[in-house]
Write a protein that holds these residues in place. Structure first.
Motif, PDB file in Angstrom:
ATOM      1  N   PRO A  48      27.593 -14.085 -61.019  1.00 27.14           N
ATOM      2  CA  PRO A  48      28.091 -12.709 -61.167  1.00 27.14           C
ATOM      3  C   PRO A  48      28.541 -12.100 -59.838  1.00 27.14           C
ATOM      4  CG  PRO A  48      26.017 -12.999 -62.341  1.00 27.14           C
ATOM      5  CD  PRO A  48      26.228 -14.234 -61.507  1.00 27.14           C
ATOM      6  N   LYS A  49      27.957 -12.520 -58.731  1.00 28.49           N
ATOM      7  CA  LYS A  49      28.297 -11.948 -57.437  1.00 28.49           C
ATOM      8  C   LYS A  49      29.721 -12.319 -57.017  1.00 28.49           C
ATOM      9  CE  LYS A  49      23.501 -12.146 -55.846  1.00 28.49           C
ATOM     10  NZ  LYS A  49      22.572 -12.751 -54.846  1.00 28.49           N
ATOM     11  N   MET A  50      30.255 -13.407 -57.600  1.00 26.78           N
ATOM     12  CA  MET A  50      31.591 -13.873 -57.223  1.00 26.78           C
ATOM     13  C   MET A  50      32.682 -13.232 -58.080  1.00 26.78           C
ATOM     14  SD  MET A  50      30.759 -15.952 -54.805  1.00 26.78           S
ATOM     15  CE  MET A  50      32.334 -16.752 -54.493  1.00 26.78           C
ATOM     16  N   LYS A  51      32.301 -12.508 -59.128  1.00 30.50           N
ATOM     17  CA  LYS A  51      33.292 -11.979 -60.065  1.00 30.50           C
ATOM     18  C   LYS A  51      34.214 -10.949 -59.415  1.00 30.50           C
ATOM     19  CE  LYS A  51      31.751 -14.247 -63.646  1.00 30.50           C
ATOM     20  NZ  LYS A  51      30.954 -13.615 -64.684  1.00 30.50           N
ATOM     21  N   ASP A  52      33.682 -10.197 -58.465  1.00 33.95           N
ATOM     22  CA  ASP A  52      34.467  -9.127 -57.866  1.00 33.95           C
ATOM     23  C   ASP A  52      35.303  -9.590 -56.692  1.00 33.95           C
ATOM     24  OD1 ASP A  52      33.287  -7.410 -59.694  1.00 33.95           O
ATOM     25  OD2 ASP A  52      31.593  -6.938 -58.359  1.00 33.95           O
ATOM     26  N   LYS A  53      35.172 -10.857 -56.301  1.00 33.32           N
ATOM     27  CA  LYS A  53      35.880 -11.351 -55.127  1.00 33.32           C
ATOM     28  C   LYS A  53      37.237 -11.922 -55.502  1.00 33.32           C
ATOM     29  CE  LYS A  53      31.715 -12.335 -52.469  1.00 33.32           C
ATOM     30  NZ  LYS A  53      30.987 -13.308 -51.650  1.00 33.32           N
ATOM     31  N   LEU A  65      34.298 -18.776 -68.568  1.00 26.92           N
ATOM     32  CA  LEU A  65      35.296 -19.801 -68.864  1.00 26.92           C
ATOM     33  C   LEU A  65      36.688 -19.344 -68.446  1.00 26.92           C
ATOM     34  CD1 LEU A  65      35.451 -22.619 -70.153  1.00 26.92           C
ATOM     35  CD2 LEU A  65      35.980 -21.509 -72.323  1.00 26.92           C
ATOM     36  N   LYS A  66      36.999 -18.080 -68.701  1.00 22.21           N
ATOM     37  CA  LYS A  66      38.289 -17.528 -68.278  1.00 22.21           C
ATOM     38  C   LYS A  66      38.417 -17.552 -66.764  1.00 22.21           C
ATOM     39  CE  LYS A  66      39.655 -13.684 -70.078  1.00 22.21           C
ATOM     40  NZ  LYS A  66      39.626 -12.289 -70.589  1.00 22.21           N
ATOM     41  N   GLN A  67      37.325 -17.191 -66.079  1.00 25.39           N
ATOM     42  CA  GLN A  67      37.319 -17.198 -64.623  1.00 25.39           C
ATOM     43  C   GLN A  67      37.519 -18.616 -64.077  1.00 25.39           C
ATOM     44  OE1 GLN A  67      36.979 -14.326 -63.031  1.00 25.39           O
ATOM     45  NE2 GLN A  67      36.688 -14.930 -60.895  1.00 25.39           N
TER      46      GLN A  67
END
Length: 300
Positions: A295-300, A28-30
């Motif tokens: 989850p794969k997009m969290k580091d981008k 939600l924060k993202q």
């Protein structure tokens, strides 16, 4: 009790649910950090408010005809002009938002109920049941969605309610495949084994443990499918198979305005713009949800 059983008992469904709540909060924060998603959410919110407040916002009755005012250009009296029967286009677009939301939500709701049910059963039980259900889904996916919808409408007849049913059937395989894929992964987790060891029934495991862990891809697909459903409904209405006159549906307005396109382009321009903005809003928000929940997009 051996060490394996102790390890399984430590990974209880309750422990997994607590971990899931933390992941949803982070997602939600993202999402709120994604500007494009917030623009999409704003468009969706505006559409919902317009649909709710339609009687207050529309200056005219969307069905009222005034032949003396036919094909009037946009003016202070008629902000978006009038159509070939003298009806106020602005009022018809406002009331059309109600129909578009109704079509999107009901169509996706039909696809969700039947698609999710088929996907969970296929993924959980596997074997011949899985093969039978998924081959049926593959057959449906082999046809272009609009052609399949037209074929269903040819059987059911041209009507808005039939269009919603046809669009729901067309979108059903996508939900079934997504849920089946998630269930095949999740059912091998230790907390599912723990639930089985505690005597949970198949129905309780499917509804209480498998489905909640399929929510992320389902939410994303539902949001994007609403945009597709609105577009497909407009296409069917444009072909004369969806909403019938004088219902102020955007696709039907496009169809009715084709004959006046050269002398009164606003008759088709504004309904088309309403469709484009609405679909854009749901697509932007759906893409933002996908990025936040992946989850794969969290580091981008």
């Amino acid at each position: 009790m051996d060490s394996t059983q102790v390890e399984i008992n430590n990974q209880t469904p309750q422990t997994h649910e607590k971990q899931s709540k933390g992941l949803w909060f982070e997602a939600l924060k993202q999402l709120f950090k994604n500007k494009a998603a917030m623009v999409g959410l704003g468009i969706i919110g505006l559409l919902i408010l317009t649909a709710i407040l339609a009687p207050l916002l529309a200056p005219y009755d969307p069905l009222e005809t005034k032949i003396l005012y036919r094909l009037k250009a946009p003016s202070a009296q008629h902000l978006l002009g009038t159509d070939d029967l003298g009806r106020d286009i602005f009022s018809r677009i406002i009331y059309g938002s109600r129909i578009s939301l109704q079509v999107g939500l009901i169509s996706v709701g039909i696809a969700l109920v039947f698609g999710v049910s088929a996907g969970v059963i296929a993924g959980y039980y596997g074997g011949k049941i899985d093969m039978l259900i998924m081959r049926l889904m593959d057959i449906m996916l082999a046809f272009p969605s609009i052609l399949l919808a037209i074929a269903i409408m040819a059987i059911l007849g041209p009507q808005l309610s039939n269009a919603m049913l046809a669009i729901g059937i067309v979108n059903l395989p996508r939900f079934a495949r997504i849920v089946r894929s998630s269930v095949l992964t999740v059912k091998e987790e230790e907390y599912i084994e723990a639930a089985k060891s505690l005597g949970a029934s198949d129905l309780r495991i499917m509804l209480g443990h498998l489905l909640p862990n399929c929510l992320a891809p389902l939410i994303v697909q539902s949001t994007l499918s609403i945009a597709g459903a609105i577009l497909e409904a407009a296409s069917l209405s444009f072909l004369g198979l969806g909403a019938q006159p004088p219902i102020p549906e955007w696709g039907a307005m496009l169809s009715a305005g084709r004959a006046s396109l050269q002398i009164a382009p606003w008759v088709v321009a504004f309904p088309g713009l309403a469709i484009a903005i609405t679909v854009l809003g749901f697509n932007l928000f759906g893409d933002g949800l996908r990025d936040a929940l992946d989850p794969k997009m969290k580091d981008k």
